[in-house]
Design an enzyme around this catalytic site. Structure first.
Site, PDB file in Angstrom:
ATOM      1  N   ASP A  97       0.856  -1.184   0.000  1.00 31.53           N
ATOM      2  CA  ASP A  97       0.000   0.000   0.000  1.00 31.53           C
ATOM      3  C   ASP A  97       0.897   1.240   0.000  1.00 31.53           C
ATOM      4  OD1 ASP A  97      -2.379   1.404   0.181  1.00 31.53           O
ATOM      5  OD2 ASP A  97      -2.541   1.203   2.365  1.00 31.53           O
ATOM      6  N   HIS A  98       0.647   2.179  -0.886  1.00 30.00           N
ATOM      7  CA  HIS A  98       1.411   3.436  -0.936  1.00 30.00           C
ATOM      8  C   HIS A  98       2.921   3.263  -1.007  1.00 30.00           C
ATOM      9  CE1 HIS A  98      -1.957   6.167  -0.600  1.00 30.00           C
ATOM     10  NE2 HIS A  98      -2.466   5.369   0.321  1.00 30.00           N
ATOM     11  N   ASP A 119       2.831   5.146  -5.430  1.00 25.11           N
ATOM     12  CA  ASP A 119       2.060   6.370  -5.240  1.00 25.11           C
ATOM     13  C   ASP A 119       2.898   7.584  -5.624  1.00 25.11           C
ATOM     14  OD1 ASP A 119       0.587   8.503  -4.479  1.00 25.11           O
ATOM     15  OD2 ASP A 119       0.306   7.895  -2.395  1.00 25.11           O
ATOM     16  N   GLU A 149      -1.609   5.982  -8.797  1.00 25.51           N
ATOM     17  CA  GLU A 149      -2.584   6.954  -8.275  1.00 25.51           C
ATOM     18  C   GLU A 149      -2.503   8.288  -9.001  1.00 25.51           C
ATOM     19  OE1 GLU A 149      -3.162   7.139  -4.036  1.00 25.51           O
ATOM     20  OE2 GLU A 149      -3.927   9.175  -4.105  1.00 25.51           O
ATOM     21  N   HIS A 193      -8.226   9.605   3.940  1.00 23.78           N
ATOM     22  CA  HIS A 193      -7.588   8.658   4.868  1.00 23.78           C
ATOM     23  C   HIS A 193      -7.943   8.966   6.336  1.00 23.78           C
ATOM     24  CE1 HIS A 193      -4.441   7.998   1.526  1.00 23.78           C
ATOM     25  NE2 HIS A 193      -5.110   6.868   1.663  1.00 23.78           N
ATOM     26  N   HIS A 237      -9.229   4.560  -2.210  1.00 26.06           N
ATOM     27  CA  HIS A 237      -8.535   4.560  -0.917  1.00 26.06           C
ATOM     28  C   HIS A 237      -9.408   5.253   0.113  1.00 26.06           C
ATOM     29  CE1 HIS A 237      -4.209   3.462  -1.808  1.00 26.06           C
ATOM     30  NE2 HIS A 237      -4.839   3.256  -2.946  1.00 26.06           N
ATOM     31  N   ILE A 281      -9.900  -0.562   3.155  1.00 29.04           N
ATOM     32  CA  ILE A 281     -10.502  -0.353   4.470  1.00 29.04           C
ATOM     33  C   ILE A 281      -9.461  -0.672   5.538  1.00 29.04           C
ATOM     34  CG2 ILE A 281     -12.273  -1.175   6.068  1.00 29.04           C
ATOM     35  CD1 ILE A 281     -13.948  -1.773   3.420  1.00 29.04           C
ATOM     36  N   SER A 283      -9.064   1.941   8.745  1.00 28.58           N
ATOM     37  CA  SER A 283      -9.494   2.556  10.009  1.00 28.58           C
ATOM     38  C   SER A 283     -10.620   1.772  10.690  1.00 28.58           C
ATOM     39  CB  SER A 283      -9.968   3.993   9.777  1.00 28.58           C
ATOM     40  OG  SER A 283      -8.915   4.781   9.292  1.00 28.58           O
TER      41      SER A 283
HETATM   42 ZN   LIG Z   1      -4.411   5.016   0.807  1.00 27.46          ZN
END
Ligand SMILES: [Zn+2]
Length: 335
Positions: A97-98, A119, A149, A193, A237, A281, A283
């Protein structure tokens, strides 16, 4: 770092076929972040029980917290665990991720990741293309898929932070996708985010409950992107919904999360039916875990064995993942 290994040896899959099926079928694949064994177990249990493909993703923060080698072996363990739970052919992706540099992406590809995100969204358009193209060239040599992205999301997630969001410009997507050769594209249409996705002044307040109502997603931007790139896999995201029940539990048992607000699930359900085929997902799982632990400690002040409070936390996350898969993304019964 472990020696070079292909994800195929670990039983993982890339996103190519998975996304093609999801776009056609009008559903989205869940992308859940993980840092701990309990999260990993909950993700696998939920995916096996609902017969859903799943993307297990690792952020830069997770690599720092848990160690990249350990996370890679946990993903390998996830595949074996899914088989043990009765899934003959697990459809599990290990995704970065990222990713913030070519080197990070390369190191993940070399250590068994089946998918990476590069990213470059904070870079000028041309530089984003250049960096993404370089990652795609290396990744495709190893049959690893690449998410890129365009557009900037607001909010804070591990070390990714931006003050303001900038919607993706639909007029840029064809050139970007063609020149980079990326396999999927994360776009910015108003998701954000973290657990505080919107400032109170961006929201309205429900006069009855006093709760914040977030601004709607920019479905016009999504539609325009889809028109430019028909059938191309789109990623969202920052798509936690910040379930009020978990926020309330946290606040009831000593927490302090005033005005935490997320993306309403009906909007994500609508997005999942379009070309959006991956929804991130993170958080929500953190909130479910924290709520369960806070409640457990409040009700059992004498407990100190981590298994006592991590068991209900794991169960709460599993229920959350099942809910997302079945009620929001529609990826159940797809294997
Ligand atoms: Zn993200």
């Amino acid at each position: 770092m472990a020696k070079k290994v292909s994800y195929k040896q670990l039983g993982l899959v890339n996103t190519r076929k998975m996304f093609a099926k999801a776009v056609k079928g009008g559903y989205a694949i869940p992308a859940f972040n993980f840092n701990t064994m309990e999260q990993m177990q909950a993700i696998v249990q939920a995916a096996v029980e609902t017969k859903s493909p799943v993307i297990m993703q690792v952020s830069k923060g997770a690599r720092k917290y848990a160690n990249p080698t350990i996370l890679r072996y946990m993903a390998q363990g996830a595949v074996e665990y899914a088989k043990e739970l009765g899934c003959k052919k697990p459809q599990i992706v290990l995704h970065l991720d990222h990713g913030d540099s070519f080197e990070t992406c390369k190191s993940c590809i070399d250590s068994g990741f089946s998918s990476v995100m590069i990213d470059g969204s904070s870079l000028p358009f041309k530089d984003n293309i250049k960096l993404t193209k370089k990652v795609v060239a290396y990744a495709h040599k190893h049959d690893v898929t690449v998410e890129a992205e365009l557009g900037v999301l607001a909010g804070v997630e591990d070390e990714v932070a931006a003050e303001e969001s900038h919607y993706t410009k639909p007029e840029e997507v064809i050139e970007f996708a063609t020149k980079t050769g990326c396999d999927s594209l994360a776009i910015s249409i108003g998701t954000s985010h973290g657990a505080y996705k919107f400032k109170p002044e961006q929201c309205t307040r429900d006069p009855k409950t006093g709760k914040l109502v977030p601004p709607p997603l920019a479905f016009d931007v999504l539609k325009a992107v889809e028109k430019k790139l028909p059938g191309f896999p789109i990623v969202l995201h920052g798509s936690s919904s910040v379930p009020q029940e978990h926020v309330d539990t946290i606040n009831k048992f000593g927490g302090k999360l005033p005005d935490a607000v997320g993306i309403p699930e009906e909007q994500l359900r609508k997005a999942a039916k379009s070309a959006v085929c991956k929804i991130n997902i993170d958080s929500d799982s953190r909130l479910a875990m924290t709520a369960a632990i806070r409640k457990h400690f409040a009700e059992n002040p004498g407990h100190f064995d981590p298994r006592q409070y991590l068991s209900p936390a794991r169960e709460a996350m599993k229920q959350l993942y099942i809910h997302k898969i079945v009620k929001v993304l529609g990826s159940n019964n797809k294997i």
